[in-house]
Design a protein around this motif. Structure first.
Motif, PDB file in Angstrom:
ATOM      1  N   VAL A 178       8.766   2.281   3.750  1.00 16.43           N
ATOM      2  CA  VAL A 178       9.660   3.320   3.252  1.00 16.43           C
ATOM      3  C   VAL A 178       8.864   4.620   3.199  1.00 16.43           C
ATOM      4  CG1 VAL A 178      11.120   4.111   1.354  1.00 16.43           C
ATOM      5  CG2 VAL A 178      10.956   1.659   1.867  1.00 16.43           C
ATOM      6  N   TYR A 179       9.405   5.665   3.809  1.00 16.96           N
ATOM      7  CA  TYR A 179       8.736   6.970   3.850  1.00 16.96           C
ATOM      8  C   TYR A 179       9.571   7.982   3.073  1.00 16.96           C
ATOM      9  CZ  TYR A 179       7.188  11.472   5.729  1.00 16.96           C
ATOM     10  OH  TYR A 179       6.752  12.761   5.871  1.00 16.96           O
ATOM     11  N   ALA A 180       8.914   8.748   2.181  1.00 15.49           N
ATOM     12  CA  ALA A 180       9.599   9.771   1.389  1.00 15.49           C
ATOM     13  C   ALA A 180       9.606  11.084   2.155  1.00 15.49           C
ATOM     14  CB  ALA A 180       8.917   9.944   0.037  1.00 15.49           C
ATOM     15  N   MET A 181      10.755  11.434   2.724  1.00 22.76           N
ATOM     16  CA  MET A 181      10.879  12.699   3.460  1.00 22.76           C
ATOM     17  C   MET A 181      10.911  13.888   2.520  1.00 22.76           C
ATOM     18  SD  MET A 181      13.558  11.844   6.532  1.00 22.76           S
ATOM     19  CE  MET A 181      14.874  11.141   5.515  1.00 22.76           C
TER      20      MET A 181
ATOM     21  N   ALA B 116       0.845  -1.195   0.000  1.00 28.85           N
ATOM     22  CA  ALA B 116       0.000   0.000   0.000  1.00 28.85           C
ATOM     23  C   ALA B 116       0.874   1.236   0.000  1.00 28.85           C
ATOM     24  CB  ALA B 116      -0.917   0.015   1.218  1.00 28.85           C
ATOM     25  N   VAL B 117       0.393   2.293  -0.649  1.00 29.70           N
ATOM     26  CA  VAL B 117       1.022   3.609  -0.587  1.00 29.70           C
ATOM     27  C   VAL B 117       0.018   4.550   0.073  1.00 29.70           C
ATOM     28  CG1 VAL B 117       1.913   5.574  -1.880  1.00 29.70           C
ATOM     29  CG2 VAL B 117       2.509   3.252  -2.581  1.00 29.70           C
ATOM     30  N   LEU B 118       0.422   5.172   1.195  1.00 33.15           N
ATOM     31  CA  LEU B 118      -0.509   5.951   2.008  1.00 33.15           C
ATOM     32  C   LEU B 118      -0.045   7.399   2.131  1.00 33.15           C
ATOM     33  CD1 LEU B 118      -0.958   3.368   4.904  1.00 33.15           C
ATOM     34  CD2 LEU B 118      -2.411   3.652   2.885  1.00 33.15           C
ATOM     35  N   PRO B 119      -0.994   8.348   2.093  1.00 31.02           N
ATOM     36  CA  PRO B 119      -0.639   9.756   2.304  1.00 31.02           C
ATOM     37  C   PRO B 119      -0.494  10.052   3.789  1.00 31.02           C
ATOM     38  CG  PRO B 119      -2.996   9.576   1.977  1.00 31.02           C
ATOM     39  CD  PRO B 119      -2.441   8.183   1.825  1.00 31.02           C
ATOM     40  N   PRO B 120       0.197  11.137   4.138  1.00 29.71           N
ATOM     41  CA  PRO B 120       0.367  11.477   5.554  1.00 29.71           C
ATOM     42  C   PRO B 120      -0.797  12.324   6.066  1.00 29.71           C
ATOM     43  CG  PRO B 120       1.587  13.025   4.238  1.00 29.71           C
ATOM     44  CD  PRO B 120       0.947  12.062   3.263  1.00 29.71           C
TER      45      PRO B 120
ATOM     46  N   ASP C   2       6.774  12.638  -2.516  1.00 31.13           N
ATOM     47  CA  ASP C   2       7.107  13.335  -1.278  1.00 31.13           C
ATOM     48  C   ASP C   2       5.962  13.231  -0.274  1.00 31.13           C
ATOM     49  OD1 ASP C   2       8.121  15.012   0.634  1.00 31.13           O
ATOM     50  OD2 ASP C   2       8.103  16.812  -0.603  1.00 31.13           O
ATOM     51  N   GLY C   3       6.261  12.712   0.938  1.00 29.55           N
ATOM     52  CA  GLY C   3       5.269  12.607   2.000  1.00 29.55           C
ATOM     53  C   GLY C   3       4.541  11.282   2.066  1.00 29.55           C
ATOM     54  N   GLU C   4       4.680  10.455   1.052  1.00 31.07           N
ATOM     55  CA  GLU C   4       3.957   9.188   1.043  1.00 31.07           C
ATOM     56  C   GLU C   4       4.738   8.089   1.760  1.00 31.07           C
ATOM     57  OE1 GLU C   4       1.216   9.443  -2.973  1.00 31.07           O
ATOM     58  OE2 GLU C   4       3.218   8.546  -3.141  1.00 31.07           O
ATOM     59  N   LEU C   5       3.987   7.109   2.262  1.00 33.61           N
ATOM     60  CA  LEU C   5       4.551   5.952   2.948  1.00 33.61           C
ATOM     61  C   LEU C   5       4.244   4.699   2.142  1.00 33.61           C
ATOM     62  CD1 LEU C   5       5.819   4.929   5.761  1.00 33.61           C
ATOM     63  CD2 LEU C   5       3.448   4.304   6.298  1.00 33.61           C
ATOM     64  N   ALA C   6       5.267   3.931   1.805  1.00 31.89           N
ATOM     65  CA  ALA C   6       5.088   2.641   1.131  1.00 31.89           C
ATOM     66  C   ALA C   6       5.190   1.539   2.174  1.00 31.89           C
ATOM     67  CB  ALA C   6       6.143   2.444   0.049  1.00 31.89           C
ATOM     68  N   VAL C   7       4.092   0.849   2.417  1.00 30.67           N
ATOM     69  CA  VAL C   7       4.083  -0.281   3.344  1.00 30.67           C
ATOM     70  C   VAL C   7       4.393  -1.537   2.538  1.00 30.67           C
ATOM     71  CG1 VAL C   7       2.736  -1.599   5.011  1.00 30.67           C
ATOM     72  CG2 VAL C   7       2.372   0.871   4.781  1.00 30.67           C
TER      73      VAL C   7
ATOM     74  N   PRO D  45       0.829   7.317  13.222  1.00 28.61           N
ATOM     75  CA  PRO D  45      -0.465   6.655  13.110  1.00 28.61           C
ATOM     76  C   PRO D  45      -1.509   7.549  12.432  1.00 28.61           C
ATOM     77  CG  PRO D  45      -0.210   7.530  15.317  1.00 28.61           C
ATOM     78  CD  PRO D  45       1.100   7.765  14.615  1.00 28.61           C
ATOM     79  N   THR D  46      -2.338   6.931  11.609  1.00 25.95           N
ATOM     80  CA  THR D  46      -3.473   7.581  10.968  1.00 25.95           C
ATOM     81  C   THR D  46      -4.646   6.608  11.025  1.00 25.95           C
ATOM     82  OG1 THR D  46      -3.008   6.702   8.759  1.00 25.95           O
ATOM     83  CG2 THR D  46      -1.893   8.754   9.369  1.00 25.95           C
TER      84      THR D  46
END
Length: 312
Positions: free
Chosen positions: A224-227, A29-33, A240-245, A49-50
């Protein structure tokens, strides 16, 4: 501490050889912050957490502050506040953090440095910009990562580990990428922190188009989180800002820098598999333990960070 050219070449060759026999983890999954405010009102970007991802066992939270350029008097931090039942990792990329806690530890985390605080049975601490940074302003950028503790270690005595940038190994590639191994082992080096739970924490700064592979221990959850910037994670775009689970199967993750490169946070950890009950600054296994934590804090049993702010 940085590896020699020989160590870097060996690590790169080892990673390449491993890639030929290891399987790659896919992106589940790719999740927004989420965006929120913490401490004295500073804004943070929070991949979890979200509502979409309450936690990634054993990781409880990742908060990114900045990067933002602040004027004189604009820097904010977190005044005295308690923690119990988990660990906090403060990684400063730009700016600084002056800390004090109820065990008597005081100091400053400079750019590139990391403070690893095991709250355990309970600690009160503060994390503020130094007087110099508050007076002059400048670029502020840091990460706050929370790691859960198993029930057997939630009562451990509080402990602080601090490492400057020279003490944290960095592996560099000929293409201009770098991999700072804060915790765990990757690319032939091992991070300097003693951890209660097996975790890997790597800051991967990828040059545009450069490719790299990081090992993912069997059975560990990983993300992996894109800082900043953009990248591809196992072939899937990450902005930028997304998290790859990452999925459960596979022994490595493949990273590729986007058009302007990327700063990525790679996390992998052995799941604890216990109930997680959290309330603000406390993370325990039961509601009763949470209630006791609040009572102990209210009664002063967790102490005070105390003392006047120290100037650098």
């Amino acid at each position: 501490m940085e590896p020699t050219a020989t160590a870097t070449a060996t690590a790169t060759a080892t990673a390449t050889a491993t890639a030929t026999i290891a399987t790659t983890r896919h992106v589940a999954a790719v999740l927004p912050p989420d965006h929120t405010h913490e401490g004295q009102g500073f804004p943070v970007r929070r991949p979890f957490p979200t509502s979409r991802l309450p936690f990634l066992d054993p990781f409880l939270m990742v908060d990114q502050v900045g990067p933002v350029r602040l004027g004189p008097g604009e820097a904010k931090g977190a005044a005295d506040h308690p923690h119990r039942g988990f660990e906090t990792i403060a990684y400063v990329l730009d700016g600084d953090i002056e800390y004090a806690d109820s065990t008597g530890h005081r100091g400053i985390v400079r750019p590139g440095g990391v403070q690893w605080l095991t709250a355990g049975s309970g600690v009160v601490h503060s994390a503020l910009p130094t007087e110099d940074f508050l007076r002059t302003g400048g670029l502020q950028h840091n990460l706050q990562i929370w790691v859960n503790l198993p029930a057997a270690h939630k009562g451990d005595a509080p402990r602080t580990q601090n490492r400057g940038p020279a003490e944290i190994p960095v592996v560099r590639t000929p293409e201009g990428s770098s991999f700072k191994v804060v915790a765990g082992s990757a690319l032939g080096v091992t991070g300097p922190f003693d951890t209660r739970v097996p975790v890997t924490v790597v800051h991967a700064a990828l040059a545009p188009g450069d490719e790299a592979e990081l090992p993912v221990p069997a059975g560990h959850n990983a993300a992996v989180y894109a800082m900043t910037g953009s990248a591809y994670v196992s072939g899937r775009p990450l902005d930028d800002g997304e998290l790859a689970v990452l999925g459960d199967e596979g022994a490595l993750v493949r990273l590729t820098g986007g058009p302007i490169g990327a700063d990525l946070l790679f996390l992998a950890g052995e799941p604890i598999g216990e109930p997680v009950v959290r309330s603000g600054p406390f993370v325990m296994n039961t509601e009763e333990e949470i209630a006791r934590a609040w009572e102990d804090h209210a009664s002063g049993r967790l102490g005070r960070a105390g003392g006047r702010r120290q100037t650098p």
